[in-house]
Motif scaffolding. Structure first.
Motif, mmCIF file in Angstrom:
data_model
loop_
_atom_site.group_PDB
_atom_site.id
_atom_site.type_symbol
_atom_site.label_atom_id
_atom_site.label_comp_id
_atom_site.label_asym_id
_atom_site.label_seq_id
_atom_site.Cartn_x
_atom_site.Cartn_y
_atom_site.Cartn_z
ATOM 1 N N VAL A 84 3.818 -4.510 2.940
ATOM 2 C CA VAL A 84 4.768 -3.420 2.704
ATOM 3 C C VAL A 84 3.957 -2.140 2.556
ATOM 4 O O VAL A 84 3.080 -2.051 1.690
ATOM 5 C CB VAL A 84 5.613 -3.641 1.442
ATOM 6 N N LEU A 85 4.219 -1.171 3.412
ATOM 7 C CA LEU A 85 3.508 0.101 3.323
ATOM 8 C C LEU A 85 4.500 1.232 3.092
ATOM 9 O O LEU A 85 5.485 1.372 3.830
ATOM 10 C CB LEU A 85 2.692 0.372 4.584
ATOM 11 N N VAL A 86 4.247 2.027 2.078
ATOM 12 C CA VAL A 86 5.046 3.215 1.793
ATOM 13 C C VAL A 86 4.260 4.403 2.316
ATOM 14 O O VAL A 86 3.224 4.774 1.746
ATOM 15 C CB VAL A 86 5.324 3.366 0.283
ATOM 16 N N GLY A 87 4.698 4.982 3.422
ATOM 17 C CA GLY A 87 3.950 6.052 4.068
ATOM 18 C C GLY A 87 4.638 7.391 3.918
ATOM 19 O O GLY A 87 5.701 7.612 4.514
ATOM 20 N N ARG A 121 0.850 -1.201 0.000
ATOM 21 C CA ARG A 121 0.000 0.000 0.000
ATOM 22 C C ARG A 121 0.883 1.248 0.000
ATOM 23 O O ARG A 121 1.867 1.330 0.731
ATOM 24 C CB ARG A 121 -0.916 0.011 1.221
ATOM 25 N N PHE A 122 0.484 2.211 -0.834
ATOM 26 C CA PHE A 122 1.135 3.514 -0.869
ATOM 27 C C PHE A 122 0.189 4.517 -0.218
ATOM 28 O O PHE A 122 -0.959 4.661 -0.649
ATOM 29 C CB PHE A 122 1.433 3.945 -2.306
ATOM 30 N N ALA A 123 0.665 5.206 0.826
ATOM 31 C CA ALA A 123 -0.145 6.204 1.525
ATOM 32 C C ALA A 123 0.354 7.589 1.123
ATOM 33 O O ALA A 123 1.465 7.985 1.503
ATOM 34 C CB ALA A 123 -0.046 6.006 3.033
ATOM 35 N N ILE A 142 0.764 3.142 9.919
ATOM 36 C CA ILE A 142 1.680 2.254 10.638
ATOM 37 C C ILE A 142 0.901 1.133 11.333
ATOM 38 O O ILE A 142 1.333 -0.028 11.335
ATOM 39 C CB ILE A 142 2.513 3.062 11.654
ATOM 40 N N ASP A 143 -0.250 1.469 11.880
ATOM 41 C CA ASP A 143 -1.063 0.458 12.558
ATOM 42 C C ASP A 143 -1.585 -0.611 11.599
ATOM 43 O O ASP A 143 -1.899 -1.731 12.023
ATOM 44 C CB ASP A 143 -2.246 1.117 13.260
ATOM 45 N N TYR A 163 9.437 4.714 4.772
ATOM 46 C CA TYR A 163 9.042 6.086 5.062
ATOM 47 C C TYR A 163 10.097 7.069 4.566
ATOM 48 O O TYR A 163 11.228 6.689 4.230
ATOM 49 C CB TYR A 163 8.815 6.268 6.560
ATOM 50 N N ASP A 164 9.714 8.345 4.518
ATOM 51 C CA ASP A 164 10.638 9.406 4.102
ATOM 52 C C ASP A 164 11.486 9.798 5.307
ATOM 53 O O ASP A 164 10.995 10.411 6.260
ATOM 54 C CB ASP A 164 9.842 10.605 3.584
ATOM 55 N N SER A 165 12.754 9.428 5.268
ATOM 56 C CA SER A 165 13.654 9.669 6.396
ATOM 57 C C SER A 165 14.381 10.996 6.280
ATOM 58 O O SER A 165 15.391 11.211 6.959
ATOM 59 C CB SER A 165 14.674 8.526 6.507
ATOM 60 N N SER A 166 13.856 11.891 5.419
ATOM 61 C CA SER A 166 14.450 13.229 5.343
ATOM 62 C C SER A 166 14.369 13.909 6.710
ATOM 63 O O SER A 166 15.198 14.745 7.057
ATOM 64 C CB SER A 166 13.711 14.078 4.299
ATOM 65 N N LYS A 167 13.321 13.561 7.467
ATOM 66 C CA LYS A 167 13.199 13.985 8.857
ATOM 67 C C LYS A 167 13.089 12.746 9.736
ATOM 68 O O LYS A 167 12.554 11.729 9.302
ATOM 69 C CB LYS A 167 11.963 14.869 9.047
ATOM 70 N N LYS A 168 13.590 12.859 10.961
ATOM 71 C CA LYS A 168 13.579 11.721 11.872
ATOM 72 C C LYS A 168 12.142 11.351 12.223
ATOM 73 O O LYS A 168 11.298 12.213 12.466
ATOM 74 C CB LYS A 168 14.366 12.058 13.134
#
Length: 605
Positions: free
Chosen positions: A75-78, A13-15, A88-89, A99-104
């Motif tokens: 597999v979830l792309v959030g 799933r892509f969120a 996430i749940d 996830y986008d780890s550009s920010k923690k």
């Protein structure tokens, strides 16, 4: 977290956020898997506003061909902060959250039982692309490259799909390829790959295509000879109109003169639209409309005219969540009763229930023949899931030399040779279907008044009770004729199976129902099943019900409307039919069907 390798069996799933260009990237990802020969079903779950709310794109991948929706995300792309907690749940234990780890990622979003894979999507995009809009768009391609690498998808396959997507914009290919490589390289440099859940090429799709039901309906109408469409925009049926117009521009324009051989009208409302269709079919054209539940409600007055004046009409109802505005972008099967008995008074309308794009094509085409043969309104009952989502389908087939059935229509020669008076509503053959004429067929013979008021066999106005009763009794008799012309049900029966348990389903519930049958069988519950394709119900439907002690009826509405229709029309003992329901706006799953059946049987779940 260690786990066994699983090949060609997952849900991804892509969120995303609506309006960020993610739909195109997600669609290309799904097509890439399909190109690998792996059966898939993608589902676009989107809000009813224009922009800014959460949207999801979910792909069921299953090498065995089970293509109903499945609960539990592998597999979830959030990438949407608004829905991050819920996303996430939704990941199953042991699954993966990309996830986008550009920010923690904040600690409150950490689960100990799932795996986290960080990709600095927006940071990579900002480093490599200058314009803000491009940064947003190519962020989507970056996660496609990352996830493709994690799942062992050949990037050359993805590049082929991208090349086709931007065939007319070749300047966009290099930056898209670059974004794909950025995502792939980040995975290669920072993570072990591929994941234990991965994909590998196979040949399970044969010559199948990916197509949505609405496009298939439009093509079915076109091949059936429809030359007029009148409609009013409403989700989720609008793309039928768009597809019909698109194909008419290609196939219904005289190449020499440029003259259009079709009429395409956006009416001021649904009532006007169906009125235009009635007028066009009365004049001899093949015409249709497409709408959803609220539109059927608004069309009801004219639907009654079609029934009582016996004018052929084809109407496609792509169901959505109701009542009222309801959930315009969610799926349901909650228009069964309102469609079957649309309009006031004693009315009944034949319904066709396609379960696949191939059936959307065939049933829409067949609807025009049935409407002409029966001189009544035929409704094709689809839903948002089937209509707006791509489904794996065999190629659409049209038999060479197939003839249209225009029903009982007198020609000028036949009228000329008639010695008796033409009676528009005379039952001359005993099947309760009268003969009709097209306007202008003969200069002096074959004319009649078309009216919604009570009329006799010669279309003359009458308020005599016996005249009215005779007419509506003939319409009831025509309903019996209709039963013999409707598509027969499809059976999935076990050899030497006892006749204790039966499963009844229709439309898009077929995907989950067939998978649920196999799951139940693995658990020791053997069950016969029947997919109903039409209403009025052919005799085989009642025979199946009569030969089983208990039957579970699967449908996607709160009030078990299809079960009610079976009880009312076939005089079935209500206690014999046990409802299996889902009405949260998402397609029913095999797990839901299995669990409800086991609970009702008292079997340990």
């Amino acid at each position: 977290m260690d786990q066994q390798t699983v090949v060609n069996d997952l849900v991804i799933r892509f969120a995303n956020v609506n309006g960020t260009g993610s739909a195109s990237a997600n669609d290309m990802f799904a097509k890439s898997i399909f190109r690998m020969g792996i059966p898939i079903t993608p589902k676009n779950i989107f809000p009813s506003n224009i922009q800014g709310l959460p949207t999801w794109y979910e792909i069921r991948v299953n090498g065995n061909g089970y293509l109903g929706r499945r609960a539990g995300i592998d597999v979830l792309v959030g990438v949407n902060p608004q829905s991050l907690r819920r996303d996430i749940d939704s990941v199953r234990p042991g699954g993966y959250f990309v996830y986008d780890s550009s920010k923690k990622l904040h600690n409150e979003f950490i689960r100990e039982d799932i795996n986290y894979i960080g990709v600095p999507m927006i940071a990579l995009s900002m480093e490599n692309y200058e314009r803000a809009r491009l940064q947003q768009l190519f962020k989507n391609i970056i996660y496609v490259g990352a996830v493709a690498t994690l799942l062992d998808i050949d990037l050359e396959v993805v590049k082929e799909v991208i090349a086709e997507q931007f065939e007319k914009k070749p300047k966009l290919l290099p930056p898209n390829y670059k974004a794909l490589e950025l995502g792939a390289n980040h995975i290669k440099e920072n993570y072990s790959y591929p994941l234990p859940i991965r994909l590998e090429k196979t040949d399970k799709v044969a010559d199948s295509i990916l197509i949505d039901g609405n496009t298939a309906c439009a093509l079915g109408a076109l091949y059936a000879g429809a030359s007029v469409m009148a409609w009013y925009p409403i989700t989720p049926s609008t793309s039928i109109a768009k597809a019909f117009e698109t194909y008419c521009k290609k196939l219904r324009v005289d190449p020499e003169t440029g003259k259009k051989r079709y009429a395409f009208v956006q009416a001021e409302d649904e009532l006007a639209a169906i009125g235009m269709v009635i007028g066009a079919t009365w004049g001899g054209a093949r015409a249709f409309s497409a709408t959803s539940g609220p539109g059927v409600s608004l069309m009801s007055e004219f639907i009654g005219l079609s029934y009582f004046a016996e004018i052929p009409v084809v109407l496609i109802n792509v169901q959505r969540g109701g009542p009222s505005t309801g959930m315009p972008t969610r799926t349901q099967q909650a228009d069964i009763i309102s469609s079957a008995y649309a309009s006031h008074g004693d009315t009944k309308h034949p319904l066709l229930f396609p379960s696949s794009p191939a059936e959307c094509f065939e049933f829409t085409a067949q609807a025009f023949d049935l409407a002409d043969r029966l001189q009544t309104l035929i409704m094709v009952i689809s839903d948002l899931d089937l209509g707006m989502n791509n489904h794996m389908s065999p190629p659409l087939q049209w038999e060479e030399g197939r003839n249209y059935d225009r029903g009982k229509v007198f020609t000028a020669e036949e009228l000329e040779n008639m010695t008796e008076e033409f009676g528009r509503y005379l039952d001359v053959d005993g099947d309760a279907i009268p003969y009709r004429t097209y306007p202008g067929t003969h200069p002096t013979k074959g004319s009649f008044f078309t009216r919604g008021t009570s009329h006799d066999e010669y279309a003359k106005y009458s308020e005599l009770g016996e005249v009215y009763q005779s007419n509506v009794d003939r319409l009831a008799k025509k309903w019996e004729t209709t039963k013999g012309l409707m598509p027969k049900p499809e059976f999935y029966q076990e050899v030497n199976q006892s006749k204790e348990l039966g499963l009844v389903f229709f439309g898009t519930t077929a995907y989950a129902a067939i998978e649920a049958m196999d799951q139940l069988k693995d658990g020791g519950v053997i069950i016969d099943s029947m997919r109903v394709k039409s209403f009025p119900f052919p005799s085989e439907v009642k025979e199946f019900i009569n030969t089983h002690e208990r039957l579970f009826v699967v449908e996607q509405n709160r009030d078990a409307q299809f079960r009610t229709l079976l009880i009312n029309e076939l005089d079935i003992d209500p206690s014999k039919l046990i409802p299996i329901l889902n009405y949260d706006g998402t397609p029913i799953t095999a797990d839901t069907i299995q669990k409800q059946i086991q609970e009702k049987l008292g079997v340990e779940v």
